[in-house]
Design an enzyme around this catalytic site. Sequence first.
Site, PDB file in Angstrom:
ATOM      1  N   SER A 115       6.543  32.864   8.816  1.00  0.00           N
ATOM      2  CA  SER A 115       7.339  31.691   8.459  1.00  0.00           C
ATOM      3  C   SER A 115       6.852  30.510   9.281  1.00  0.00           C
ATOM      4  CB  SER A 115       8.822  31.956   8.747  1.00  0.00           C
ATOM      5  OG  SER A 115       9.565  30.754   8.738  1.00  0.00           O
ATOM      6  N   ARG A 147      -7.327  27.830 -40.927  1.00  0.00           N
ATOM      7  CA  ARG A 147      -7.464  27.457 -39.518  1.00  0.00           C
ATOM      8  C   ARG A 147      -6.322  26.510 -39.205  1.00  0.00           C
ATOM      9  NH1 ARG A 147     -12.294  26.642 -39.319  1.00  0.00           N
ATOM     10  NH2 ARG A 147     -12.659  28.809 -38.715  1.00  0.00           N
TER      11      ARG A 147
END
Length: 446
Positions: free
Chosen positions: A281, A320
């Site tokens: 930490s 497409r």
Amino acid sequence: MTSASPPYADTGLIAPEWGLSGAAAETGDHAYLRALLDAEAALTRALAALGLAPAEAAAAVTEAAVPANFGIRSLAARTPAGGNPVIPLVADLTAAVGEPYGPYVHRGATSQDIMDTATMLVAVRTLELILADLGRTERALAGLGLEHRDTPMPGRTLTQHAVPTTFGLKAAGWRSLVLDARDRITRVQDSLPAQLGGAAGTLAAFEAYGAQDVDALTEAYAREVGLAAPALPWHTLRTPVADLAGCLAFTAGALGKLAVDVLTLSRTEIGEVSEGSGGGSSAMPHKANPVRSTLLAAAARRAPQLAATLYGSLAAEDERPAGAWHAEWEPLRDLLRLVGGAAAHAAELTEGLRVHPAAMRRNLDATRGLIVSERLSAALAPVLGRARAKELLTELARRAHEENRPLRELLAEEADLKDVELDDLTDPARYTGFAGALTDRALERR
């Protein structure tokens, strides 16, 4: 200031779930460029194998299709003009091959053929890494399951102590999920196909160039590129992408289950497991955070949304789609990266996981014997009658809490129970049911 990375390079600085993992390398822009070039070279070789292009053309295109020969930032800068990177790449590859074989580059194909095939190559290569890390995880969990087959611990339901279980069964359950993920990924990986359809999925240009047999054409291409041969062009039939979404999201969730269990069990007040090398930490020197579990949990929360985008792209209009196909590229790459990084973290987590049986035993005793109340209900019903047994246990449970006394002690004061063997009945370690047999069954799976 010096830097090993060019400007705009995606280094994973804020993506610790996958940054610097093998999956990052296999899904980066350079990996995609390699796959696009592999797809183009394989196409020319397939045409040559069918007599539709000179052997010299196949050799020339393959020789030129080397990522180092192409400027990736130049390609990226020109991609928006046509909407995909294949268009500028074909121009550059054709120029690199030169005459007389340049015209055989990309012959008969469309951009989606190359882009989809390259995407499948990237996926296959990344899945190999994921499978290797899942193998490491599975082996580590098998070892934990075997070692702790009979190590008792509290089972928890809805966050509360339920009945005893064993850590071996828990580890074997994690392993079963990992194997489920492995099996799903393997099935999908083996089925990922090359894409070849031409301008609108009819392969018409290949026929115009002399192709006689559609099966021979698609099989030759699939063989050259190292993917499965598709039954049909899948330019708007996006099953392969959906299958990838499913197996990757499942894998993230399976590893997430392991992670959230470790996060719970490694809480300071529980302390039944801990990561082998916790993270620090910036403010609290005493902390050893379960970082790998945290990253796995984060990946499990992100993966479903990425998969949802890919499933949404199944609705692809015409021959497409305008947008559905394009919407797949980044989420799929993110999902491959995320799961690739998660699998690597899971391997490291399980290989280094530390198990604390003493804490498990301490926690089994935390409710002063109440964790075996289910067993006592069944055992005392024939002695006292079902209604009386339930009434007595409810009352003694209340007293155990209020008086801070062990349930065993309170039971011993009941005259009706003077002939009952209470030591066995109130020992949590002797009430794990078939946990050992279930662990054995789970560990038999290969």
